[in-house]
Design a protein around this motif. Structure first.
Motif, mmCIF file in Angstrom:
data_model
loop_
_atom_site.group_PDB
_atom_site.id
_atom_site.type_symbol
_atom_site.label_atom_id
_atom_site.label_comp_id
_atom_site.label_asym_id
_atom_site.label_seq_id
_atom_site.Cartn_x
_atom_site.Cartn_y
_atom_site.Cartn_z
ATOM 1 N N UNK A 1 -1.751 9.044 0.704
ATOM 2 C CA UNK A 1 -2.017 7.657 1.070
ATOM 3 C C UNK A 1 -0.782 6.825 0.805
ATOM 4 N N UNK A 2 -0.622 5.773 1.589
ATOM 5 C CA UNK A 2 0.517 4.881 1.424
ATOM 6 C C UNK A 2 0.214 3.803 0.387
ATOM 7 N N UNK A 3 1.273 3.441 -0.367
ATOM 8 C CA UNK A 3 1.209 2.310 -1.269
ATOM 9 C C UNK A 3 2.181 1.242 -0.802
ATOM 10 N N UNK A 4 2.621 0.359 -1.687
ATOM 11 C CA UNK A 4 3.562 -0.679 -1.279
ATOM 12 C C UNK A 4 4.881 -0.095 -0.801
ATOM 13 N N UNK A 5 5.405 -0.672 0.301
ATOM 14 C CA UNK A 5 6.712 -0.281 0.845
ATOM 15 C C UNK A 5 6.758 1.228 1.065
ATOM 16 N N UNK A 6 7.700 1.952 0.424
ATOM 17 C CA UNK A 6 7.766 3.398 0.685
ATOM 18 C C UNK A 6 6.927 4.197 -0.301
ATOM 19 N N UNK A 7 6.173 3.546 -1.162
ATOM 20 C CA UNK A 7 5.403 4.243 -2.191
ATOM 21 C C UNK A 7 4.348 5.144 -1.548
ATOM 22 N N UNK A 8 4.244 6.351 -2.068
ATOM 23 C CA UNK A 8 3.276 7.327 -1.568
ATOM 24 C C UNK A 8 2.471 7.874 -2.737
ATOM 25 N N UNK A 9 1.174 8.043 -2.518
ATOM 26 C CA UNK A 9 0.284 8.646 -3.507
ATOM 27 C C UNK A 9 -0.214 9.980 -2.958
ATOM 28 N N UNK A 10 -0.107 11.025 -3.760
ATOM 29 C CA UNK A 10 -0.589 12.350 -3.382
ATOM 30 C C UNK A 10 -1.711 12.776 -4.318
ATOM 31 N N UNK A 11 -2.739 13.401 -3.745
ATOM 32 C CA UNK A 11 -3.787 14.060 -4.513
ATOM 33 C C UNK A 11 -3.736 15.535 -4.137
ATOM 34 N N UNK A 12 -3.522 16.384 -5.133
ATOM 35 C CA UNK A 12 -3.297 17.805 -4.897
ATOM 36 C C UNK A 12 -4.357 18.645 -5.594
#
Length: 308
Positions: free
Chosen positions: A210-221
């Motif tokens: 999922x995307x966060x602010x600006x280029x921030x990315x969140x991954x669930x693995x």
């Protein structure tokens, strides 16, 4: 019966230094790769190649070596090709070097295209390779990770790599990097997070992104061991909010990555050089070889596809 006197073994001659060519002339090459290679006692920095000949000349002068104008000329003169180039530029030149029988000291990610990374793995089948995941070669985090890999029963993990090289208040020397602007934190610092989470928790079996602010990315693995992990990645965090955290929780308690920046990346890169020399001389693959680099590319490519 008298025991015959033992004949002392003849002393072994020290191994000849391996000749290394550095491909790349940017800030990372000038600040880390070049100085570490020039100072390493077991290698000879034969020369430097860069996409800008004037930059190659300047860096070669700083490192007391020779600038090369042609890629293949430098490949022909060395035993090891070391890379500080954008990943997809690196991958194509590295494949040429490997097919010429040169060992590979790569930077992460090895490529951002899975097919390109697989071609590199095929090309490197008969040579030694090491990918420089900084924390895997740190004096603090390397031994810490080995302890966690040896432990059983991890339940979940968390990695946060919040950089600020593109933040308005940045003091970083790397904001001019075009490939980082294009690919963002997922591809620049995502490999660092995976380089710790995957060995500790097992290979990744599913990815949510999922995307966060600006280029921030969140991954669930989800991992092969049954554990899950989350990773938060950014190059645009405010500088005062930046930092690196890795935490594992399981049956034996909570394990937190120790402070990792005390020695700096030059010493960590020197250990990566040591690892490559050992792999080249023994024929035993290193855990951070090009095949692990491919697996990181595969995981990140899945995440990128989910982000759209």
């Amino acid at each position: 019966m008298a025991t015959p006197p033992m004949t002392p073994e003849a002393p072994q001659a020290p191994a000849e230094p391996l000749r290394v060519g550095l491909f790349g002339t940017g800030p990372w090459a000038a600040r880390v790769h070049g100085p570490a290679l020039a100072a390493h006692p077991d290698v000879e920095l034969t020369g430097v190649w860069g996409r800008r000949p004037e930059a190659a000349g300047e860096l070669a002068t700083e490192l007391a070596t020779r600038a090369y104008r042609e890629v293949d000329a430098l490949i022909a003169d060395v035993d090891v090709a070391a890379f500080a180039l954008p990943p997809d530029v690196q991958a194509h030149i590295a494949a040429r070097a490997a097919r010429a029988g040169r060992h590979l000291l790569l930077d992460k990610p090895v490529a951002t295209d899975v097919a390109v990374a697989r071609d590199l793995v095929d090309a490197a089948a008969s040579v030694a390779s090491v990918v420089f995941f900084t924390l895997r070669f740190s004096a603090a985090s390397g031994p810490w990770l080995a302890e966690q890999v040896a432990a059983d029963g991890w339940f979940t993990g968390r990695a946060e790599w919040l950089g600020s090289i593109f933040a308005p208040d940045t003091t970083s020397p790397y904001p001019a990097s075009p490939w980082r602007h294009e690919k963002g934190a997922l591809w620049d610092v995502g490999p660092h997070a995976l380089s710790l989470l995957v060995p500790a928790l097992g290979d990744v079996t599913s990815v949510t992104a999922a995307r966060g602010p600006l280029d921030t990315t969140h991954l669930l693995l989800r991992h092969h061991s049954g554990a899950s992990s989350v990773a938060t990645l950014s190059l645009t965090a405010p500088e005062k909010a930046g930092g690196v955290t890795v935490e594992l929780r399981g049956a034996s308690g909570v394990a937190t990555l120790p402070e990792v920046w005390g020695e700096g990346p030059v010493d960590a890169y020197a250990r990566a050089v040591d690892a490559l020399l050992t792999a080249a001389r023994t024929g035993i693959p290193h855990a951070c070889d090009v095949r692990f680099g491919l697996r990181v590319t595969e995981i990140l490519a899945v995440a990128e596809g989910l982000l759209g």
